[in-house]
Design a protein around this motif. Structure first.
Motif, PDB file in Angstrom:
ATOM      1  N   VAL A 280      87.174 -71.287 107.384  1.00 38.40           N
ATOM      2  CA  VAL A 280      87.646 -69.887 107.466  1.00 38.40           C
ATOM      3  C   VAL A 280      88.946 -69.648 108.213  1.00 38.40           C
ATOM      4  O   VAL A 280      89.149 -70.240 109.452  1.00 38.40           O
ATOM      5  N   PHE A 281      89.916 -69.389 107.941  1.00 38.75           N
ATOM      6  CA  PHE A 281      91.351 -69.220 108.504  1.00 38.75           C
ATOM      7  C   PHE A 281      91.237 -67.765 109.342  1.00 38.75           C
ATOM      8  O   PHE A 281      91.467 -66.798 108.852  1.00 38.75           O
ATOM      9  N   ARG A 282      90.968 -68.036 110.556  1.00 37.67           N
ATOM     10  CA  ARG A 282      90.333 -66.569 111.450  1.00 37.67           C
ATOM     11  C   ARG A 282      91.819 -65.854 111.551  1.00 37.67           C
ATOM     12  O   ARG A 282      91.967 -64.846 111.656  1.00 37.67           O
ATOM     13  N   GLU A 283      92.863 -66.586 111.880  1.00 38.68           N
ATOM     14  CA  GLU A 283      94.189 -65.721 112.053  1.00 38.68           C
ATOM     15  C   GLU A 283      94.549 -64.821 110.814  1.00 38.68           C
ATOM     16  O   GLU A 283      95.251 -63.828 110.930  1.00 38.68           O
ATOM     17  N   LYS A 284      94.080 -65.206 109.473  1.00 39.68           N
ATOM     18  CA  LYS A 284      94.321 -64.467 108.266  1.00 39.68           C
ATOM     19  C   LYS A 284      93.636 -62.919 108.244  1.00 39.68           C
ATOM     20  O   LYS A 284      93.629 -62.104 107.383  1.00 39.68           O
ATOM     21  N   LEU A 285      92.499 -63.097 109.201  1.00 35.35           N
ATOM     22  CA  LEU A 285      91.685 -61.870 108.850  1.00 35.35           C
ATOM     23  C   LEU A 285      91.880 -60.720 109.523  1.00 35.35           C
ATOM     24  O   LEU A 285      92.511 -60.520 110.479  1.00 35.35           O
ATOM     25  N   SER A 286      92.039 -59.557 108.555  1.00 30.89           N
ATOM     26  CA  SER A 286      92.568 -58.505 109.004  1.00 30.89           C
ATOM     27  C   SER A 286      91.618 -57.153 108.202  1.00 30.89           C
ATOM     28  O   SER A 286      91.834 -57.133 106.974  1.00 30.89           O
ATOM     29  N   VAL A 287      90.868 -56.648 108.761  1.00 28.43           N
ATOM     30  CA  VAL A 287      89.888 -55.648 108.339  1.00 28.43           C
ATOM     31  C   VAL A 287      90.003 -54.435 108.870  1.00 28.43           C
ATOM     32  O   VAL A 287      89.199 -53.106 108.332  1.00 28.43           O
ATOM     33  N   SER A 288      90.783 -53.989 109.974  1.00 29.92           N
ATOM     34  CA  SER A 288      90.884 -52.640 110.484  1.00 29.92           C
ATOM     35  C   SER A 288      91.553 -51.634 109.600  1.00 29.92           C
ATOM     36  O   SER A 288      91.268 -50.491 109.949  1.00 29.92           O
ATOM     37  N   SER A 289      92.323 -51.990 108.669  1.00 30.00           N
ATOM     38  CA  SER A 289      92.647 -51.090 107.549  1.00 30.00           C
ATOM     39  C   SER A 289      91.817 -50.478 106.561  1.00 30.00           C
ATOM     40  O   SER A 289      92.480 -49.623 105.807  1.00 30.00           O
ATOM     41  N   SER A 290      90.957 -51.102 106.293  1.00 33.32           N
ATOM     42  CA  SER A 290      90.040 -50.950 105.207  1.00 33.32           C
ATOM     43  C   SER A 290      88.646 -50.568 105.589  1.00 33.32           C
ATOM     44  O   SER A 290      87.990 -50.201 104.499  1.00 33.32           O
ATOM     45  N   LEU A 291      88.231 -50.784 106.662  1.00 37.20           N
ATOM     46  CA  LEU A 291      86.710 -50.679 106.937  1.00 37.20           C
ATOM     47  C   LEU A 291      86.364 -49.470 107.642  1.00 37.20           C
ATOM     48  O   LEU A 291      87.056 -49.155 108.661  1.00 37.20           O
ATOM     49  N   VAL A 292      85.629 -48.749 107.009  1.00 38.76           N
ATOM     50  CA  VAL A 292      84.912 -47.409 107.860  1.00 38.76           C
ATOM     51  C   VAL A 292      83.448 -47.567 107.786  1.00 38.76           C
ATOM     52  O   VAL A 292      82.626 -47.748 106.938  1.00 38.76           O
ATOM     53  N   ILE A 293      82.697 -47.399 109.062  1.00 43.16           N
ATOM     54  CA  ILE A 293      81.491 -47.465 109.536  1.00 43.16           C
ATOM     55  C   ILE A 293      81.128 -46.068 109.823  1.00 43.16           C
ATOM     56  O   ILE A 293      81.499 -45.396 110.734  1.00 43.16           O
ATOM     57  N   SER A 294      79.858 -45.736 108.965  1.00 46.74           N
ATOM     58  CA  SER A 294      79.326 -44.379 109.242  1.00 46.74           C
ATOM     59  C   SER A 294      77.936 -44.403 109.617  1.00 46.74           C
ATOM     60  O   SER A 294      77.044 -45.154 109.020  1.00 46.74           O
ATOM     61  N   ALA A 295      77.756 -43.755 110.898  1.00 48.75           N
ATOM     62  CA  ALA A 295      76.412 -43.898 111.450  1.00 48.75           C
ATOM     63  C   ALA A 295      75.517 -42.325 111.312  1.00 48.75           C
ATOM     64  O   ALA A 295      74.762 -42.119 112.032  1.00 48.75           O
ATOM     65  N   LYS A 296      75.899 -41.753 110.200  1.00 49.05           N
ATOM     66  CA  LYS A 296      75.448 -40.584 110.104  1.00 49.05           C
ATOM     67  C   LYS A 296      74.148 -40.354 109.812  1.00 49.05           C
ATOM     68  O   LYS A 296      73.249 -39.480 110.428  1.00 49.05           O
ATOM     69  N   LYS A 297      73.403 -41.238 109.058  1.00 47.74           N
ATOM     70  CA  LYS A 297      72.175 -41.076 108.647  1.00 47.74           C
ATOM     71  C   LYS A 297      71.423 -42.475 109.325  1.00 47.74           C
ATOM     72  O   LYS A 297      69.943 -42.312 109.419  1.00 47.74           O
ATOM     73  N   SER A 298      71.978 -43.168 109.717  1.00 47.02           N
ATOM     74  CA  SER A 298      71.249 -44.512 110.290  1.00 47.02           C
ATOM     75  C   SER A 298      72.304 -45.191 111.383  1.00 47.02           C
ATOM     76  O   SER A 298      73.480 -45.235 111.075  1.00 47.02           O
ATOM     77  N   GLY A 299      71.647 -45.510 112.645  1.00 43.97           N
ATOM     78  CA  GLY A 299      72.659 -46.139 113.449  1.00 43.97           C
ATOM     79  C   GLY A 299      71.795 -46.579 114.695  1.00 43.97           C
ATOM     80  O   GLY A 299      70.593 -46.414 114.569  1.00 43.97           O
ATOM     81  N   ASN A 300      72.346 -47.033 115.750  1.00 41.69           N
ATOM     82  CA  ASN A 300      71.645 -47.314 117.207  1.00 41.69           C
ATOM     83  C   ASN A 300      72.281 -46.206 117.968  1.00 41.69           C
ATOM     84  O   ASN A 300      72.824 -45.276 117.931  1.00 41.69           O
ATOM     85  N   VAL A 301      72.055 -46.675 119.318  1.00 39.52           N
ATOM     86  CA  VAL A 301      72.404 -45.940 120.462  1.00 39.52           C
ATOM     87  C   VAL A 301      73.846 -45.402 120.500  1.00 39.52           C
ATOM     88  O   VAL A 301      74.133 -44.323 121.106  1.00 39.52           O
ATOM     89  N   ALA A 302      74.749 -46.197 120.174  1.00 39.32           N
ATOM     90  CA  ALA A 302      76.071 -45.922 120.225  1.00 39.32           C
ATOM     91  C   ALA A 302      76.546 -44.777 119.329  1.00 39.32           C
ATOM     92  O   ALA A 302      77.431 -44.312 119.543  1.00 39.32           O
ATOM     93  N   ARG A 303      75.776 -44.585 118.517  1.00 37.85           N
ATOM     94  CA  ARG A 303      76.041 -43.275 117.390  1.00 37.85           C
ATOM     95  C   ARG A 303      75.947 -42.020 118.292  1.00 37.85           C
ATOM     96  O   ARG A 303      76.417 -40.940 117.869  1.00 37.85           O
ATOM     97  N   PHE A 304      75.075 -41.984 119.350  1.00 40.25           N
ATOM     98  CA  PHE A 304      75.173 -40.681 120.456  1.00 40.25           C
ATOM     99  C   PHE A 304      76.173 -40.523 121.334  1.00 40.25           C
ATOM    100  O   PHE A 304      76.339 -39.617 122.023  1.00 40.25           O
ATOM    101  N   MET A 305      77.086 -41.452 121.410  1.00 42.71           N
ATOM    102  CA  MET A 305      78.288 -41.488 122.286  1.00 42.71           C
ATOM    103  C   MET A 305      79.284 -40.411 122.165  1.00 42.71           C
ATOM    104  O   MET A 305      79.607 -40.575 120.847  1.00 42.71           O
ATOM    105  N   ASN A 306      79.550 -39.371 122.746  1.00 41.22           N
ATOM    106  CA  ASN A 306      80.670 -38.732 122.684  1.00 41.22           C
ATOM    107  C   ASN A 306      82.123 -39.089 122.749  1.00 41.22           C
ATOM    108  O   ASN A 306      82.247 -40.003 123.876  1.00 41.22           O
TER     109      ASN A 306
END
Length: 371
Positions: A280-306
Motif C-alpha cells: 500500500v502506497f501510503r504517500e498516495k493516501l488522501s481521504v480528508s476531502s471525502s470522509l465525514v464521520i457522524s457521531a449523532k446516534k453512536s460514538g464514544n466520549v469524544a462525541r461530547f467534547m465541545n
C-alpha cells in the motif's frame, strides 16, 4: 492559563553567534540567562496558574512559581527597623517532612525546618533560625505566600504531582512536640478568598472515588456501560437535560477507507499467484476531502467534547492498515497539562455547508462563531 498571547521565537539564540556557541562565551551566556529570567518573571505575572499541575519542580521554576529544590522560596526585603535586610517567604511546597497531614483545601499546616543537629546528625529541637526566619517574617508582616501541594502520582512509581493552590496568608505560628519528642515549629496558612478551587477539586475527586460523597450534577455513573477502562460519568451542571436520547456508546467507529483500489494498492513482487500480500502506497493516501464521520446516534466520549476558540485538545487523523484495508482513526491529544474536572475542548474548524454557528465558549479569544 491566561489567554494573553505570548509570541514565541523559534530556535531562540539570545544574541549568540555560532562562534560564541562553540566557545561558550561566559559573558554571552550570562546575558542569555538574564533574558530567560526576565521572561520567566513576566510569565509568572500574567499567567493565572490556579489549579495547574506540574510533574517536575523544574516546570514550576520555568514559569516563576517556585524555584530551587527546597520546599520554601524567599526573597530579601528592606526593613528600616532592627531587622534590616531580612528575608521573607514567598512560596512553599507542602511535601515530605513539611507536608500537611490534614489535607484541608482551605488551610495548610506547614512544619518548620531543622530538627537535626548539623554536626552529629542527631534529632534536636527546631529553632527560629535559618529557613524558619523567612516564614516568621511572612507571619509577622502578614504577606501573601504562594502554596503548592505535592501529591503522589498514582500512574508513576516514584513520581509526584505538584498542584498550585493559589495564595495564602500565614495566620498563626506555634511550637509543639513532634513525634520524636523534640520541639517543632508549626505555621498555619489560610487560603485567600475569591480564588477558584484547585486542591479542593482533587479532594472532591478522592471523596467521589471512595464513595464518601456524590458528584453534583451526576446523571449516569458510566455512560460507556463498562466498555472503557475508566468510567465515563455523564454530568450536567448547566440545565436539567438528562443527556442525548437514543444514543449508543461504542468504543470506536471504524470506517473502511480503501478497498482494492488499483492505483493505490499493488500486488506483492514475489510473483506467486497464491500470495495475498499487498503493498500500500501510503504517500498516495488522501481521504480528508471525502470522509465525514457522524457521531449523532453512536460514538464514544469524544462525541461530547465541545468547541472552543481556545482549545486544550487537538485532533489528528491517523491512517493505518487493518486486515489488509486502510482505516482512518481520529485521535485526540492534550495540548498541555490538563487538571482534573477541566472541560476538554477542541477547535471544530470549518464544516461543509450549514453555515456558521454561534460560539458559546466565552473565552477571551472567542471568534463569536465557528463552522
Amino acid at each position: 492559563m491566561s489567554d494573553r498571547l505570548i509570541e514565541s521565537i523559534p530556535f531562540f539564540q539570545g544574541g549568540m553567534n555560532e562562534k560564541d556557541q562553540e566557545t561558550g562565551n561566559s559573558v554571552v551566556v550570562s546575558s542569555v540567562m538574564l533574558q530567560f529570567d526576565a521572561v520567566r518573571r513576566r510569565l509568572s505575572q500574567i499567567w493565572n496558574l490556579h489549579g495547574d499541575i506540574f510533574f517536575f519542580r523544574g516546570e514550576m521554576g520555568l514559569v516563576g512559581l517556585h524555584s530551587g529544590t527546597i520546599d520554601m522560596e524567599f526573597i530579601g526585603v528592606e526593613d528600616h527597623g532592627d531587622e534590616e535586610g531580612k528575608q521573607i517567604a514567598v512560596s512553599v511546597i507542602s511535601s515530605g517532612k513539611n507536608a500537611d497531614k490534614t489535607e484541608d483545601p482551605d488551610s495548610l499546616i506547614f512544619t518548620g525546618f531543622g530538627g537535626t543537629d548539623m554536626y552529629h546528625g542527631q534529632p534536636c529541637n527546631q529553632k527560629l533560625e535559618r529557613l524558619n526566619i523567612p516564614l516568621e517574617a511572612a507571619f509577622r508582616k502578614k504577606s501573601i505566600v504562594r502554596v503548592v501541594r505535592c501529591m503522589k502520582d498514582e500512574k508513576r512509581t516514584n513520581g509526584n504531582i505538584y498542584i498550585y493552590d493559589g495564595t495564602y496568608m500565614i495566620t498563626n505560628r506555634w511550637e509543639e512536640e513532634g513525634q520524636n519528642g523534640f520541639i517543632v515549629f508549626k505555621f498555619k496558612l489560610v487560603r485567600e478568598p475569591d480564588q477558584k478551587p484547585a486542591f479542593g477539586i482533587w479532594k472532591s475527586i478522592q471523596n467521589w472515588r471512595n464513595g464518601l460523597s456524590i458528584r453534583p450534577g451526576l446523571i449516569l455513573e458510566d455512560l460507556s456501560n463498562g466498555a472503557e477502562n475508566l468510567k465515563v460519568c455523564l454530568v450536567n451542571e448547566v440545565d436539567k437535560e438528562n443527556g442525548p436520547a437514543l444514543f449508543r456508546y461504542v468504543t470506536s467507529l471504524i470506517h473502511e477507507v480503501i478497498n482494492n483500489i488499483p492505483s493505490m494498492v499493488d500486488r506483492c513482487a514475489c510473483g506467486r499467484r497464491s500470495c495475498g500480500s499487498k503493498h500500500v502506497f501510503r504517500e498516495k493516501l488522501s481521504v480528508s476531502s471525502s470522509l465525514v464521520i457522524s457521531a449523532k446516534k453512536s460514538g464514544n466520549v469524544a462525541r461530547f467534547m465541545n468547541h472552543s476558540c481556545s482549545p486544550n485538545v487537538f485532533w489528528q487523523s491517523i491512517a493505518r492498515e487493518q486486515n489488509g484495508l486502510w482505516c482512518l482513526y481520529i485521535g485526540f491529544f492534550a495540548m498541555k497539562h490538563i487538571p482534573p474536572l477541566t472541560e476538554l475542548r477542541y477547535d471544530y474548524g470549518k464544516s461543509r455547508g450549514g453555515g456558521k454557528k454561534m460560539c458559546l465558549c466565552r473565552t477571551k479569544k472567542c471568534c463569536g462563531s465557528f463552522g
